[in-house]
Motif scaffolding. Sequence first.
Motif, mmCIF file in Angstrom:
data_model
loop_
_atom_site.group_PDB
_atom_site.id
_atom_site.type_symbol
_atom_site.label_atom_id
_atom_site.label_comp_id
_atom_site.label_asym_id
_atom_site.label_seq_id
_atom_site.Cartn_x
_atom_site.Cartn_y
_atom_site.Cartn_z
ATOM 1 N N SER A 57 -27.322 6.388 19.639
ATOM 2 C CA SER A 57 -27.584 7.804 19.369
ATOM 3 C C SER A 57 -28.683 7.896 18.312
ATOM 4 O O SER A 57 -28.728 7.109 17.370
ATOM 5 N N GLU A 58 -29.560 8.857 18.492
ATOM 6 C CA GLU A 58 -30.683 9.028 17.572
ATOM 7 C C GLU A 58 -30.198 9.306 16.144
ATOM 8 O O GLU A 58 -30.737 8.759 15.174
ATOM 9 N N ALA A 59 -29.174 10.124 16.024
ATOM 10 C CA ALA A 59 -28.657 10.474 14.694
ATOM 11 C C ALA A 59 -28.112 9.235 13.989
ATOM 12 O O ALA A 59 -28.366 9.018 12.801
ATOM 13 N N ASN A 60 -27.353 8.431 14.707
ATOM 14 C CA ASN A 60 -26.779 7.230 14.097
ATOM 15 C C ASN A 60 -27.880 6.245 13.713
ATOM 16 O O ASN A 60 -27.835 5.653 12.643
ATOM 17 N N ALA A 61 -28.870 6.079 14.572
ATOM 18 C CA ALA A 61 -29.982 5.165 14.287
ATOM 19 C C ALA A 61 -30.732 5.611 13.027
ATOM 20 O O ALA A 61 -31.041 4.792 12.158
ATOM 21 N N LYS A 62 -31.010 6.913 12.912
ATOM 22 C CA LYS A 62 -31.700 7.428 11.728
ATOM 23 C C LYS A 62 -30.899 7.152 10.464
ATOM 24 O O LYS A 62 -31.439 6.753 9.434
ATOM 25 N N HIS A 63 -29.593 7.395 10.534
ATOM 26 C CA HIS A 63 -28.720 7.170 9.385
ATOM 27 C C HIS A 63 -28.724 5.689 8.983
ATOM 28 O O HIS A 63 -28.818 5.355 7.796
ATOM 29 N N LEU A 64 -28.636 4.800 9.978
ATOM 30 C CA LEU A 64 -28.635 3.366 9.680
ATOM 31 C C LEU A 64 -29.951 2.925 9.047
ATOM 32 O O LEU A 64 -29.959 2.175 8.063
ATOM 33 N N PHE A 65 -31.080 3.368 9.604
ATOM 34 C CA PHE A 65 -32.380 2.980 9.061
ATOM 35 C C PHE A 65 -32.579 3.541 7.651
ATOM 36 O O PHE A 65 -33.155 2.865 6.784
ATOM 37 N N LYS A 66 -32.076 4.748 7.405
ATOM 38 C CA LYS A 66 -32.163 5.321 6.062
ATOM 39 C C LYS A 66 -31.343 4.479 5.091
ATOM 40 O O LYS A 66 -31.792 4.185 3.981
ATOM 41 N N SER A 67 -30.170 4.069 5.503
ATOM 42 C CA SER A 67 -29.308 3.238 4.652
ATOM 43 C C SER A 67 -29.958 1.887 4.364
ATOM 44 O O SER A 67 -29.889 1.376 3.239
ATOM 45 N N ILE A 68 -30.594 1.300 5.358
ATOM 46 C CA ILE A 68 -31.286 0.021 5.160
ATOM 47 C C ILE A 68 -32.428 0.188 4.161
ATOM 48 O O ILE A 68 -32.611 -0.641 3.261
ATOM 49 N N ASP A 69 -33.189 1.268 4.299
ATOM 50 C CA ASP A 69 -34.270 1.537 3.350
ATOM 51 C C ASP A 69 -33.728 1.688 1.928
ATOM 52 O O ASP A 69 -34.306 1.166 0.973
#
Length: 81
Positions: A57-69
Amino acid sequence: MKTVPFDQFKSRIDYYINLVDEKGIEICVRMENGRQVVLVPIQSVSTLKETAYLLSSEANAKHLFKSIDQANNGETVPFDF
């Protein structure tokens, strides 16, 4: 990834399965009709499936990438278990 012709794979199947199982090496078997199949350790398959699910899901992917950053930038909060 190691690529082997089907006849070679078939004649040394134990050897190639041990490479996959013990060394984690991916083996691409080239069939006589030109098609290819890949043998991979089950851990790799599980990891790929989990990653695909987490990014599905796009929302989950965005959240994960933000957390990694945030983690890469030292923006973490200590936590005791």
